[in-house]
Scaffold this active site. Structure first.
Site, PDB file in Angstrom:
ATOM      1  N   GLY A 191       7.580 -24.557  25.523  1.00 27.30           N
ATOM      2  CA  GLY A 191       7.772 -25.164  24.213  1.00 27.30           C
ATOM      3  C   GLY A 191       7.424 -26.640  24.208  1.00 27.30           C
ATOM      4  N   GLY A 235      -7.811 -37.070  16.177  1.00 24.64           N
ATOM      5  CA  GLY A 235      -7.853 -35.603  16.114  1.00 24.64           C
ATOM      6  C   GLY A 235      -6.558 -34.980  16.591  1.00 24.64           C
ATOM      7  N   GLU A 252      -3.335 -44.675  15.775  1.00 23.51           N
ATOM      8  CA  GLU A 252      -3.426 -43.585  16.762  1.00 23.51           C
ATOM      9  C   GLU A 252      -3.365 -44.175  18.162  1.00 23.51           C
ATOM     10  OE1 GLU A 252      -3.473 -40.093  16.966  1.00 23.51           O
ATOM     11  OE2 GLU A 252      -3.432 -40.705  19.077  1.00 23.51           O
ATOM     12  N   VAL A 263       1.565 -20.331  24.534  1.00 27.50           N
ATOM     13  CA  VAL A 263       0.820 -21.032  25.576  1.00 27.50           C
ATOM     14  C   VAL A 263       0.774 -20.183  26.851  1.00 27.50           C
ATOM     15  CG1 VAL A 263       0.851 -23.077  27.077  1.00 27.50           C
ATOM     16  CG2 VAL A 263       1.275 -23.334  24.631  1.00 27.50           C
ATOM     17  N   GLY A 264       1.919 -19.639  27.248  1.00 32.52           N
ATOM     18  CA  GLY A 264       1.981 -18.836  28.474  1.00 32.52           C
ATOM     19  C   GLY A 264       1.039 -17.645  28.421  1.00 32.52           C
ATOM     20  N   LEU A 265       1.019 -16.959  27.290  1.00 32.12           N
ATOM     21  CA  LEU A 265       0.190 -15.747  27.192  1.00 32.12           C
ATOM     22  C   LEU A 265      -1.295 -16.074  27.089  1.00 32.12           C
ATOM     23  CD1 LEU A 265       2.331 -13.474  24.842  1.00 32.12           C
ATOM     24  CD2 LEU A 265       2.147 -13.421  27.316  1.00 32.12           C
ATOM     25  N   HIS A 324     -17.872   0.649   5.149  1.00 35.85           N
ATOM     26  CA  HIS A 324     -17.745   1.433   6.372  1.00 35.85           C
ATOM     27  C   HIS A 324     -18.850   1.037   7.326  1.00 35.85           C
ATOM     28  CE1 HIS A 324     -16.936   4.792   9.002  1.00 35.85           C
ATOM     29  NE2 HIS A 324     -18.243   5.016   9.025  1.00 35.85           N
TER      30      HIS A 324
HETATM   31  C1  LIG Z   1      -2.302 -25.457  23.983  1.00 32.10           C
HETATM   32  C2  LIG Z   1      -2.100 -25.422  22.501  1.00 32.10           C
HETATM   33  C3  LIG Z   1      -2.825 -24.531  21.738  1.00 32.10           C
HETATM   34  C4  LIG Z   1      -2.642 -24.499  20.358  1.00 32.10           C
HETATM   35  N1  LIG Z   1      -3.350 -23.582  19.623  1.00 32.10           N
HETATM   36  C5  LIG Z   1      -3.168 -23.517  18.293  1.00 32.10           C
HETATM   37  C6  LIG Z   1      -3.909 -22.598  17.498  1.00 32.10           C
HETATM   38  O1  LIG Z   1      -4.730 -21.815  18.004  1.00 32.10           O
HETATM   39  N2  LIG Z   1      -3.694 -22.582  16.163  1.00 32.10           N
HETATM   40  C7  LIG Z   1      -2.798 -23.424  15.573  1.00 32.10           C
HETATM   41  O2  LIG Z   1      -2.647 -23.372  14.347  1.00 32.10           O
HETATM   42  N3  LIG Z   1      -2.077 -24.301  16.301  1.00 32.10           N
HETATM   43  C8  LIG Z   1      -2.247 -24.365  17.639  1.00 32.10           C
HETATM   44  N4  LIG Z   1      -1.533 -25.272  18.374  1.00 32.10           N
HETATM   45  C9  LIG Z   1      -0.585 -26.143  17.673  1.00 32.10           C
HETATM   46  C10 LIG Z   1      -1.335 -27.309  17.005  1.00 32.10           C
HETATM   47  O3  LIG Z   1      -2.082 -28.006  17.970  1.00 32.10           O
HETATM   48  C11 LIG Z   1      -0.339 -28.237  16.346  1.00 32.10           C
HETATM   49  O4  LIG Z   1       0.477 -27.503  15.468  1.00 32.10           O
HETATM   50  C12 LIG Z   1      -1.054 -29.310  15.558  1.00 32.10           C
HETATM   51  O5  LIG Z   1      -1.899 -30.072  16.370  1.00 32.10           O
HETATM   52  C13 LIG Z   1       0.004 -30.212  14.917  1.00 32.10           C
HETATM   53  O6  LIG Z   1      -0.587 -31.282  14.367  1.00 32.10           O
HETATM   54  P1  LIG Z   1       0.228 -32.532  13.873  1.00 32.10           P
HETATM   55  O7  LIG Z   1      -0.441 -32.909  12.606  1.00 32.10           O
HETATM   56  O8  LIG Z   1       1.663 -32.301  13.850  1.00 32.10           O
HETATM   57  O9  LIG Z   1      -0.031 -33.671  14.958  1.00 32.10           O
HETATM   58  P2  LIG Z   1      -0.778 -33.710  16.327  1.00 32.10           P
HETATM   59  O10 LIG Z   1      -2.078 -32.964  16.261  1.00 32.10           O
HETATM   60  O11 LIG Z   1       0.155 -33.343  17.395  1.00 32.10           O
HETATM   61  O12 LIG Z   1      -1.144 -35.264  16.441  1.00 32.10           O
HETATM   62  C14 LIG Z   1      -0.188 -36.254  16.599  1.00 32.10           C
HETATM   63  C15 LIG Z   1      -0.904 -37.548  16.962  1.00 32.10           C
HETATM   64  O13 LIG Z   1       0.024 -38.621  16.893  1.00 32.10           O
HETATM   65  C16 LIG Z   1      -0.270 -39.534  17.936  1.00 32.10           C
HETATM   66  N5  LIG Z   1       0.940 -40.336  18.176  1.00 32.10           N
HETATM   67  C17 LIG Z   1       2.137 -39.925  18.659  1.00 32.10           C
HETATM   68  N6  LIG Z   1       3.015 -40.936  18.690  1.00 32.10           N
HETATM   69  C18 LIG Z   1       2.363 -42.025  18.228  1.00 32.10           C
HETATM   70  C19 LIG Z   1       2.734 -43.380  18.020  1.00 32.10           C
HETATM   71  N7  LIG Z   1       3.962 -43.832  18.301  1.00 32.10           N
HETATM   72  N8  LIG Z   1       1.811 -44.246  17.532  1.00 32.10           N
HETATM   73  C20 LIG Z   1       0.555 -43.816  17.247  1.00 32.10           C
HETATM   74  N9  LIG Z   1       0.148 -42.542  17.409  1.00 32.10           N
HETATM   75  C21 LIG Z   1       1.038 -41.659  17.893  1.00 32.10           C
HETATM   76  C22 LIG Z   1      -0.635 -38.625  19.099  1.00 32.10           C
HETATM   77  O14 LIG Z   1      -1.393 -39.331  20.064  1.00 32.10           O
HETATM   78  C23 LIG Z   1      -1.448 -37.553  18.384  1.00 32.10           C
HETATM   79  O15 LIG Z   1      -2.821 -37.877  18.357  1.00 32.10           O
HETATM   80  C24 LIG Z   1      -1.708 -25.360  19.743  1.00 32.10           C
HETATM   81  C25 LIG Z   1      -0.996 -26.277  20.517  1.00 32.10           C
HETATM   82  C26 LIG Z   1      -1.181 -26.306  21.881  1.00 32.10           C
HETATM   83  C27 LIG Z   1      -0.409 -27.295  22.700  1.00 32.10           C
HETATM   84  N1  LIG Z   2      -2.229 -19.565  18.748  1.00 34.90           N
HETATM   85  C1  LIG Z   2      -1.443 -20.530  18.305  1.00 34.90           C
HETATM   86  O1  LIG Z   2      -1.246 -20.735  17.117  1.00 34.90           O
HETATM   87  C2  LIG Z   2      -0.772 -21.408  19.307  1.00 34.90           C
HETATM   88  C3  LIG Z   2      -1.187 -21.423  20.626  1.00 34.90           C
HETATM   89  C4  LIG Z   2      -0.528 -22.256  21.524  1.00 34.90           C
HETATM   90  C5  LIG Z   2       0.522 -23.040  21.096  1.00 34.90           C
HETATM   91  N2  LIG Z   2       0.886 -23.008  19.803  1.00 34.90           N
HETATM   92  C6  LIG Z   2       2.035 -23.822  19.337  1.00 34.90           C
HETATM   93  O2  LIG Z   2       2.531 -24.566  20.422  1.00 34.90           O
HETATM   94  C7  LIG Z   2       3.935 -24.438  20.481  1.00 34.90           C
HETATM   95  C8  LIG Z   2       4.366 -24.400  21.915  1.00 34.90           C
HETATM   96  O3  LIG Z   2       4.001 -23.156  22.528  1.00 34.90           O
HETATM   97  P1  LIG Z   2       4.797 -22.619  23.783  1.00 34.90           P
HETATM   98  O4  LIG Z   2       4.228 -21.310  24.181  1.00 34.90           O
HETATM   99  O5  LIG Z   2       4.898 -23.707  24.789  1.00 34.90           O
HETATM  100  O6  LIG Z   2       6.259 -22.454  23.198  1.00 34.90           O
HETATM  101  P2  LIG Z   2       7.028 -21.163  22.621  1.00 34.90           P
HETATM  102  O7  LIG Z   2       8.280 -21.682  22.080  1.00 34.90           O
HETATM  103  O8  LIG Z   2       6.149 -20.340  21.792  1.00 34.90           O
HETATM  104  O9  LIG Z   2       7.332 -20.285  23.924  1.00 34.90           O
HETATM  105  C9  LIG Z   2       8.061 -20.773  24.989  1.00 34.90           C
HETATM  106  C10 LIG Z   2       8.654 -19.595  25.732  1.00 34.90           C
HETATM  107  O10 LIG Z   2       9.180 -20.077  26.946  1.00 34.90           O
HETATM  108  C11 LIG Z   2      10.414 -19.432  27.199  1.00 34.90           C
HETATM  109  N3  LIG Z   2      11.221 -20.340  28.033  1.00 34.90           N
HETATM  110  C12 LIG Z   2      11.777 -21.525  27.673  1.00 34.90           C
HETATM  111  N4  LIG Z   2      12.400 -22.074  28.736  1.00 34.90           N
HETATM  112  C13 LIG Z   2      12.242 -21.224  29.771  1.00 34.90           C
HETATM  113  C14 LIG Z   2      12.647 -21.230  31.130  1.00 34.90           C
HETATM  114  N5  LIG Z   2      13.352 -22.243  31.635  1.00 34.90           N
HETATM  115  N6  LIG Z   2      12.309 -20.178  31.897  1.00 34.90           N
HETATM  116  C15 LIG Z   2      11.582 -19.149  31.405  1.00 34.90           C
HETATM  117  N7  LIG Z   2      11.169 -19.103  30.141  1.00 34.90           N
HETATM  118  C16 LIG Z   2      11.478 -20.112  29.330  1.00 34.90           C
HETATM  119  C17 LIG Z   2      11.025 -19.196  25.830  1.00 34.90           C
HETATM  120  O11 LIG Z   2      11.894 -18.109  25.884  1.00 34.90           O
HETATM  121  C18 LIG Z   2       9.790 -18.905  24.991  1.00 34.90           C
HETATM  122  O12 LIG Z   2       9.513 -17.531  24.914  1.00 34.90           O
HETATM  123  C19 LIG Z   2       4.308 -23.196  19.720  1.00 34.90           C
HETATM  124  O13 LIG Z   2       5.434 -23.438  18.951  1.00 34.90           O
HETATM  125  C20 LIG Z   2       3.131 -22.903  18.852  1.00 34.90           C
HETATM  126  O14 LIG Z   2       3.438 -23.193  17.519  1.00 34.90           O
HETATM  127  C21 LIG Z   2       0.275 -22.194  18.900  1.00 34.90           C
END
Ligand SMILES: Cc1cc2nc3c(=O)[nH]c(=O)nc-3n(C[C@H](O)[C@H](O)[C@H](O)COP(=O)(O)OP(=O)(O)OC[C@H]3O[C@@H](n4cnc5c(N)ncnc54)[C@H](O)[C@@H]3O)c2cc1C
Ligand SMILES: NC(=O)c1ccc[n+]([C@@H]2O[C@H](COP(=O)([O-])OP(=O)(O)OC[C@H]3O[C@@H](n4cnc5c(N)ncnc54)[C@H](O)[C@@H]3O)[C@@H](O)[C@H]2O)c1
Length: 476
Positions: A286, A53, A48, A199-201, A460
């Site tokens: 994204g 995590g 890592e 993320v935006g919402l 209920h």
């Molecule tokens: C703001 C935000 C909110 C989110 N909310 C939700 C949610 O509510 N519900 C949900 O289901 N998902 C949510 N997600 C998505 C969720 O976080 C990911 O889908 C999930 O963490 C993916 O896990 P993963 O196992 O792919 O790896 P990750 O959790 O992304 O972990 C990858 C790990 O690999 C390590 N790594 C990378 N490259 C190397 C390398 N070369 N050598 C060693 N280590 C390395 C990184 O440091 C990291 O610790 C959210 C994401 C974001 C950004």
């Molecule tokens: N509740 C959850 O499960 C949760 C919460 C946060 C993030 N995530 C994960 O993280 C990932 C990333 O989330 P995200 O919201 O960044 O990506 P997303 O792909 O969900 O949304 C990105 C949005 O940005 C818009 N966009 C892209 N380029 C643009 C530009 N130049 N100008 C204006 N709009 C543009 C796209 O049309 C799209 O609607 C998601 O795929 C999701 O799986 C999950």
């Protein structure tokens, strides 16, 4: 496979360390996989580079949902008068909000790290890994040294990082991503968000409820591009109702500093160009895979056009014995999907199973308030597949429990196969939408026809009880 030997892997003559399996990245699938393989007696290395995590615990689900909880309290306190309670003026202590978030994240991260360190046969290697050849990795350790590791099984679980859209002037300006925005020490006066997805919402509503002005710029004609138009329209109404400005069908062109900590952003829509003045910019467009540093070509591992690792239905890459799990392989990017990838690999590697990722359920929840819980097909997906289906809909203002709680925004929507009566998809936009969707998911997992939920006895007044009424709409 060698099951005996020293805990830290067998040291070879040239200093390389040999393990039975190496997991790169301690994400949502990698950590439980490393723990399970080690428990089964394999010698395992978990590499890592940042924080145990991964994204979910440190930068994603855990911190955002913790901060969203603070935002919901602010919202409810503002609404206290509606319920006959006088709470007075509210003010936000952002430092305390961020502190609370850090504490929850720390406790999750340290719990995970302790489990790893307490595990027999498992070595946590803190550094960044890259391939040297097929079964060999070079790791740049956090203390500056370099190590070479080898294993017959290597699992890539390196996740994704925020993408940066092309905006002129972006590299000369301060722009936040989903990680850095959670470390602010002052509340943005006007937060401009590029991207109207998860993320935006989630952040848009959170900061609005904290007290910022918020504008969301979304490239598509609707928010949450994958969702049905009726659901996305309702989400838009909810955002507007809370005072968030949303520009659809719009894209940022250029950012300029406007003196002090003000920014000016030129935005183009199909009709016109406008310039917005704001204080902070959040990029939420994204995420891209963490693959460029991995030297995947040295191991014959192919990626797609955006850099996501290509895998087959058993998660094996184009190089035998090397697997990819979680977000780095593309497709639905959720914690529970990465965790299910772990289950698939565990079954196949430890029990000689033949599990695949085909046809699995992909539920998800957008944690806006009220939540959007989703499972199965959307209406537009079902139509494009030529499915014969019926649509059940019930607005939350007809749900007794929601009326009692004064949380009547949203709608329940479910799709039912016309011939089999099976539920093929649902979108629950409303209070506790994620929990209600999960109740529908359980019915789908059990293969129950919609009539079982229509006629089932539920306590209920629960929200789930309204599934009776939702499915009754199909027969009225
Ligand atoms: C703001 C935000 C909110 C989110 N909310 C939700 C949610 O509510 N519900 C949900 O289901 N998902 C949510 N997600 C998505 C969720 O976080 C990911 O889908 C999930 O963490 C993916 O896990 P993963 O196992 O792919 O790896 P990750 O959790 O992304 O972990 C990858 C790990 O690999 C390590 N790594 C990378 N490259 C190397 C390398 N070369 N050598 C060693 N280590 C390395 C990184 O440091 C990291 O610790 C959210 C994401 C974001 C950004
Ligand atoms: N509740 C959850 O499960 C949760 C919460 C946060 C993030 N995530 C994960 O993280 C990932 C990333 O989330 P995200 O919201 O960044 O990506 P997303 O792909 O969900 O949304 C990105 C949005 O940005 C818009 N966009 C892209 N380029 C643009 C530009 N130049 N100008 C204006 N709009 C543009 C796209 O049309 C799209 O609607 C998601 O795929 C999701 O799986 C999950």
């Amino acid at each position: 496979m060698t099951m005996v030997g020293q805990r830290d892997g067998d040291e070879m003559k040239d200093g390389r360390r040999k393990f039975d399996a190496i997991v790169i990245g301690s994400g949502q699938g990698g950590t439980p996989l490393a723990l399970s393989l080690a428990e089964a007696g394999w010698k395992v290395a978990l590499v890592e580079r940042k924080a145990v995590g991964g994204t979910c615990v440190n930068e994603g689900c855990t911190p955002t949902k913790t901060m969203i909880a603070s935002a919901r309290i602010a919202h409810l306190v503002r609404r206290a008068g509606d319920f006959g309670v006088h709470a007075g003026e509210i003010s936000l202590d952002l430092e305390r909000v961020v502190q609370r978030k850090r504490q929850v994240v720390k406790s999750f991260r340290e719990g995970s790290k302790k489990r790893i360190l307490d595990s027999q046969n498992l070595s946590l290697i803190e550094g960044s890994a890259r391939f040297v050849r097929e079964r060999q990795l070079e790791v740049s350790l956090q203390d500056g040294r370099t190590e070479f590791l080898e294993a017959d099984i290597i699992v890539i679980n390196t996740g994704t990082s925020p993408a940066r859209p092309e905006i002129r002037g972006l590299y000369d300006s301060v722009a936040y991503d989903s990680t850095s925005i959670m470390e602010l020490d002052e509340l943005p006066e006007h937060l401009i968000i590029v991207g109207g997805g998860y993320v935006g919402l989630e952040f848009g509503q959170m900061f609005r409820r904290f007290g910022s002005e918020v504008t969301i710029i979304q490239r598509n004609k609707q928010l949450l591009s994958r969702e049905d138009e009726d659901i996305a329209d309702m989400v838009l109404e909810i955002m507007k109702d809370e005072g968030i400005d949303v520009l659809l069908d719009s894209e940022p062109l250029q950012i300029r500093s406007a003196g002090g900590n003000r920014i000016s952003l030129t935005v183009r829509s199909s009709e016109k160009e406008t310039t917005l003045a704001g204080s902070h910019l959040l990029l939420a467009t994204g995420r891209l895979p963490n693959t460029p540093d991995l030297n995947l070509e040295k191991a014959g591992i192919q990626v797609d056009g955006r850099g996501f690792v290509r895998v087959d239905s058993r998660l094996e890459t184009t190089s035998k014995g090397i697997y990819a799990i979680g977000d780095v392989k593309g497709g639905p990017a959720f914690t529970h999907i990465s965790y299910d990838d772990f289950r698939v690999l565990k079954q196949n590697l430890l029990n000689g199973g033949s599990s695949t990722i085909e046809e699995r359920f992909v539920p998800y929840v957008v944690f806006i308030d009220p939540q959007l819980g989703r499972i199965g097909l959307s209406e537009k997906e079902a139509s494009s597949q030529g499915r014969d289906f019926r649509v059940a809909k019930l607005p939350f203002n007809r749900v007794a429990r929601a009326i009692e709680m004064d949380e009547t925004r949203g709608v329940m929507k479910a799709l039912v196969d016309s011939k089999t009566d099976q539920i093929i998809g649902a979108a629950i936009l409303g209070v506790e939408g994620g929990e209600i969707m999960s109740a529908i998911q359980i019915a789908m997992m059990g293969g129950l026809p919609y009539t079982t939920l229509r006629d089932g006895i539920f306590a209920h007044p629960t929200l789930v009880e309204s599934l009776n009424n939702l499915f009754m709409t199909l027969d009225s």
